[in-house]
Structure formats: structure tokens, C-alpha cells
Motif scaffolding. Structure first.
Motif, PDB file in Angstrom:
ATOM      1  N   GLY A  54       5.360  96.007  69.499  1.00 42.82           N
ATOM      2  CA  GLY A  54       4.760  94.688  69.618  1.00 42.82           C
ATOM      3  C   GLY A  54       5.646  93.711  70.378  1.00 42.82           C
ATOM      4  N   TRP A  55       5.057  92.550  70.643  1.00 40.67           N
ATOM      5  CA  TRP A  55       5.745  91.522  71.425  1.00 40.67           C
ATOM      6  C   TRP A  55       6.226  90.372  70.557  1.00 40.67           C
ATOM      7  CZ3 TRP A  55       6.735  92.342  76.513  1.00 40.67           C
ATOM      8  CH2 TRP A  55       6.048  93.413  77.110  1.00 40.67           C
ATOM      9  N   LEU A  56       5.647  90.219  69.388  1.00 34.91           N
ATOM     10  CA  LEU A  56       6.053  89.160  68.483  1.00 34.91           C
ATOM     11  C   LEU A  56       6.958  89.730  67.411  1.00 34.91           C
ATOM     12  CD1 LEU A  56       2.683  87.250  67.992  1.00 34.91           C
ATOM     13  CD2 LEU A  56       4.540  86.727  69.580  1.00 34.91           C
ATOM     14  N   GLY A  57       7.945  88.983  67.053  1.00 37.90           N
ATOM     15  CA  GLY A  57       8.868  89.436  66.034  1.00 37.90           C
ATOM     16  C   GLY A  57      10.259  88.899  66.286  1.00 37.90           C
ATOM     17  N   PRO A  58      11.209  89.261  65.447  1.00 41.05           N
ATOM     18  CA  PRO A  58      12.580  88.778  65.614  1.00 41.05           C
ATOM     19  C   PRO A  58      13.212  89.331  66.881  1.00 41.05           C
ATOM     20  CG  PRO A  58      12.489  90.491  63.949  1.00 41.05           C
ATOM     21  CD  PRO A  58      11.074  90.165  64.297  1.00 41.05           C
ATOM     22  N   PRO A  59      14.286  88.732  67.350  1.00 39.14           N
ATOM     23  CA  PRO A  59      14.978  89.247  68.542  1.00 39.14           C
ATOM     24  C   PRO A  59      15.457  90.670  68.321  1.00 39.14           C
ATOM     25  CG  PRO A  59      15.767  87.059  67.958  1.00 39.14           C
ATOM     26  CD  PRO A  59      14.920  87.526  66.816  1.00 39.14           C
ATOM     27  N   PRO A  60      15.518  91.472  69.372  1.00 38.20           N
ATOM     28  CA  PRO A  60      16.076  92.817  69.222  1.00 38.20           C
ATOM     29  C   PRO A  60      17.537  92.751  68.821  1.00 38.20           C
ATOM     30  CG  PRO A  60      15.754  92.284  71.538  1.00 38.20           C
ATOM     31  CD  PRO A  60      15.095  91.192  70.754  1.00 38.20           C
ATOM     32  N   CYS A  61      17.999  93.807  68.159  1.00 44.76           N
ATOM     33  CA  CYS A  61      19.382  93.809  67.683  1.00 44.76           C
ATOM     34  C   CYS A  61      20.341  93.616  68.851  1.00 44.76           C
ATOM     35  CB  CYS A  61      19.685  95.116  66.945  1.00 44.76           C
ATOM     36  SG  CYS A  61      19.348  96.602  67.883  1.00 44.76           S
ATOM     37  N   ALA A  62      21.488  93.022  68.565  1.00 42.92           N
ATOM     38  CA  ALA A  62      22.521  92.697  69.562  1.00 42.92           C
ATOM     39  C   ALA A  62      22.050  91.639  70.550  1.00 42.92           C
ATOM     40  CB  ALA A  62      22.982  93.949  70.312  1.00 42.92           C
ATOM     41  N   THR A  63      20.989  90.892  70.203  1.00 48.71           N
ATOM     42  CA  THR A  63      20.474  89.829  71.066  1.00 48.71           C
ATOM     43  C   THR A  63      20.396  88.539  70.269  1.00 48.71           C
ATOM     44  OG1 THR A  63      19.142  91.414  72.316  1.00 48.71           O
ATOM     45  CG2 THR A  63      18.576  89.086  72.544  1.00 48.71           C
ATOM     46  N   ARG A  64      20.949  87.473  70.805  1.00 50.41           N
ATOM     47  CA  ARG A  64      20.911  86.181  70.125  1.00 50.41           C
ATOM     48  C   ARG A  64      19.600  85.464  70.419  1.00 50.41           C
ATOM     49  NH1 ARG A  64      26.948  83.633  71.269  1.00 50.41           N
ATOM     50  NH2 ARG A  64      28.158  85.276  70.221  1.00 50.41           N
ATOM     51  N   GLY A  65      18.992  84.936  69.387  1.00 52.15           N
ATOM     52  CA  GLY A  65      17.722  84.248  69.565  1.00 52.15           C
ATOM     53  C   GLY A  65      17.727  82.807  69.147  1.00 52.15           C
ATOM     54  N   THR A  66      18.772  82.349  68.475  1.00 53.80           N
ATOM     55  CA  THR A  66      18.789  80.988  67.950  1.00 53.80           C
ATOM     56  C   THR A  66      18.727  79.947  69.062  1.00 53.80           C
ATOM     57  OG1 THR A  66      20.131  81.760  66.090  1.00 53.80           O
ATOM     58  CG2 THR A  66      20.032  79.391  66.470  1.00 53.80           C
ATOM     59  N   ARG A  67      19.410  80.185  70.166  1.00 57.52           N
ATOM     60  CA  ARG A  67      19.471  79.178  71.222  1.00 57.52           C
ATOM     61  C   ARG A  67      18.095  78.913  71.828  1.00 57.52           C
ATOM     62  NH1 ARG A  67      22.692  82.419  76.065  1.00 57.52           N
ATOM     63  NH2 ARG A  67      21.253  84.193  76.238  1.00 57.52           N
ATOM     64  N   TRP A  68      17.246  79.938  71.883  1.00 55.56           N
ATOM     65  CA  TRP A  68      15.914  79.733  72.438  1.00 55.56           C
ATOM     66  C   TRP A  68      15.062  78.914  71.484  1.00 55.56           C
ATOM     67  CZ3 TRP A  68      14.440  79.791  77.170  1.00 55.56           C
ATOM     68  CH2 TRP A  68      15.102  80.607  78.090  1.00 55.56           C
ATOM     69  N   ALA A  69      15.198  79.171  70.180  1.00 54.30           N
ATOM     70  CA  ALA A  69      14.457  78.379  69.202  1.00 54.30           C
ATOM     71  C   ALA A  69      14.863  76.914  69.285  1.00 54.30           C
ATOM     72  CB  ALA A  69      14.689  78.930  67.797  1.00 54.30           C
ATOM     73  N   VAL A  70      16.157  76.658  69.438  1.00 52.22           N
ATOM     74  CA  VAL A  70      16.647  75.278  69.554  1.00 52.22           C
ATOM     75  C   VAL A  70      16.147  74.636  70.844  1.00 52.22           C
ATOM     76  CG1 VAL A  70      18.711  73.846  69.793  1.00 52.22           C
ATOM     77  CG2 VAL A  70      18.677  75.716  68.122  1.00 52.22           C
ATOM     78  N   ALA A  71      16.229  75.382  71.944  1.00 52.18           N
ATOM     79  CA  ALA A  71      15.827  74.834  73.243  1.00 52.18           C
ATOM     80  C   ALA A  71      14.348  74.479  73.263  1.00 52.18           C
ATOM     81  CB  ALA A  71      16.145  75.835  74.346  1.00 52.18           C
TER      82      ALA A  71
END
Length: 231
Positions: A45-62
Motif C-alpha cells: 500500500g501507499w498509506l502508512g508509516p514511513p519505511p524503516c530507516a526513513t525519517r518522517g517527522t520533518r514532513w509532518a511538521v513541514a
């Protein structure tokens, strides 16, 4: 203020999903989307948490900050819903282009169509502060300008940039020609400053290619903020 907080929550929620989709789409032209994370775990799928070893917090903040900015400047007008709906695919395009210097058709073409259709609906809603006709003309104008630049220098500008320019031109054109020119110029200025910085830092040569999509999107975002304030 409450509107901005709601928009920020919306932006943070959808921004959380950007890294997974960007990781899957950030592949060379012609390759299928990735189906496993950097550590080999399958991605479904395309929706879900970031893949492992990938940071996702900065995109949520941006995306949270970007959505709040749109809400504060646009206010409770029908076009705000359009800007918020276009924000996630625009962020996704910026993320993919920054990684692999490519703007996938699966995002650029629907973005242009969605911008035109959604602004058409906004024009029918009460109290719009823009022109659907100018939005359509803006898409044609900016897309045409980028197409000419592509013909003049195809090595320095990709055709994906041309297709992205159509959607961005529709959005900017909603507020009129002044905002269209401002957003387009801001994108060129930001991209030029970034390229010059790389050259001065000796991290790239004069002919080095840079991902221009993120700067186009950032310039258009600035234009929408100014358009919302002026309206």
C-alpha cells in the motif's frame, strides 16, 4: 486561529504519509515503484508509516506549517479547501524530485486536472476571491512558458517541470496575473540562488542539474500566501 489549528492537524496527518509514498515513487524513469523498505521488509500500500530507516517527522511538521500558513492567509473561503487538497500531492512531488530529479506523470497530470476542477467548484461556492477563467489561463500561460524553456534548453529543464507548471499556473492564476508572475519568479529566484550556492561552494559545476520542482512548488506556495493576503 481555530481554522489554522485544524489545518495544521490536517497537514501533519497527511504529511506523515508522504515519506512512504515518496520512497516508493523515487525510482529511475521506467522502473516500477519500490515494494520493500531499505532493510528488505515488504511494503504494502501507499498509506502508512514511513519505511524503516526513513525519517518522517520533518514532513509532518513541514506540511502542518504549510497548511496553517494557507489557512491564516486565505481564511474561511472556498479556495482554502482546494489549497489544502493540493498540498499533499505537491509535497510528494517535491520529495520525489529532490531524491531522483523526476516528477512522475502519475502526480503531475492529476494535480493539474484537480486544480482546474476543484477551483471550478470553488468559483460556484459563496464568496470566492478569485477567477476560474484566470486560473485556466494561468495554467496555459505558465505551462506554455515552461514548454518554450524546455524547447530552448531541454538539458536544463525536464518535461516533468512543464507538466507541473500547468497545475501550479492554474493555482496561481486564480488570484490574477500579478500573483502568477510573483509565484513563478519566486520559484526561478530560489532555484537560481540554490544553484549559485552550490557553484560557490564548489559542490556542483555550472552545467550540473538540480531538482527544480521543489523550488517551483515553494515559489507557488509563496504566491498563494500573498494572493490570500491581498484578497
Amino acid at each position: 486561529m481555530y481554522l489554522a489549528l485544524l489545518a495544521a492537524a490536517y497537514g501533519a496527518t497527511l504529511g506523515h504519509f508522504v515519506p512512504r509514498a515518496a520512497y516508493r515513487l523515487a525510482v529511475p524513469q521506467g522502473d516500477p515503484p519500490r515494494d520493500a523498505c531499505p532493510r528488505g521488509h515488504p511494503l504494502e500500500g501507499w498509506l502508512g508509516p514511513p519505511p524503516c530507516a526513513t525519517r518522517g517527522t520533518r514532513w509532518a511538521v513541514a506540511t502542518a506549517v504549510a497548511a496553517a500558513g494557507l489557512a491564516l492567509t486565505t481564511g474561511p473561503r472556498p479556495e482554502l479547501a482546494v489549497w489544502l487538497l493540493l498540498l499533499p500531492p505537491a509535497a510528494l512531488l517535491a520529495a520525489v524530485d529532490a531524491r531522483v530529479h523526476r516528477l512522475p506523470d502519475v502526480l503531475t497530470l492529476p494535480l493539474a486536472a484537480a486544480a482546474a476542477l476543484l477551483l471550478g467548484a470553488a468559483a460556484l461556492a459563496p464568496h470566492p476571491e478569485g477567477s476560474w477563467r484566470d486560473a485556466l489561463l494561468g495554467g496555459l500561460a505558465l505551462g506554455g512558458a515552461y514548454f518554450v524553456l524546455f524547447l530552448v534548453n531541454p538539458a536544463g529543464l525536464g518535461f516533468g517541470d512543464v507538466k507541473l507548471a500547468v497545475g501550479l499556473g492554474v493555482a496561481l492564476g486564480w488570484y490574477g496575473w500579478g500573483i502568477l508572475f510573483t509565484g513563478a519568479f519566486a520559484g526561478f529566484a530560489a532555484g537560481g540562488a540554490y544553484g549559485l550556492g552550490l557553484i560557490l561552494a564548489r559542490r556542483a559545476g555550472r552545467r550540473a542539474a538540480i531538482p527544480f520542482g521543489p523550488f517551483m512548488i515553494a515559489g507557488s506556495y509563496l504566491g498563494l500566501l500573498l494572493g490570500g493576503l491581498a484578497a
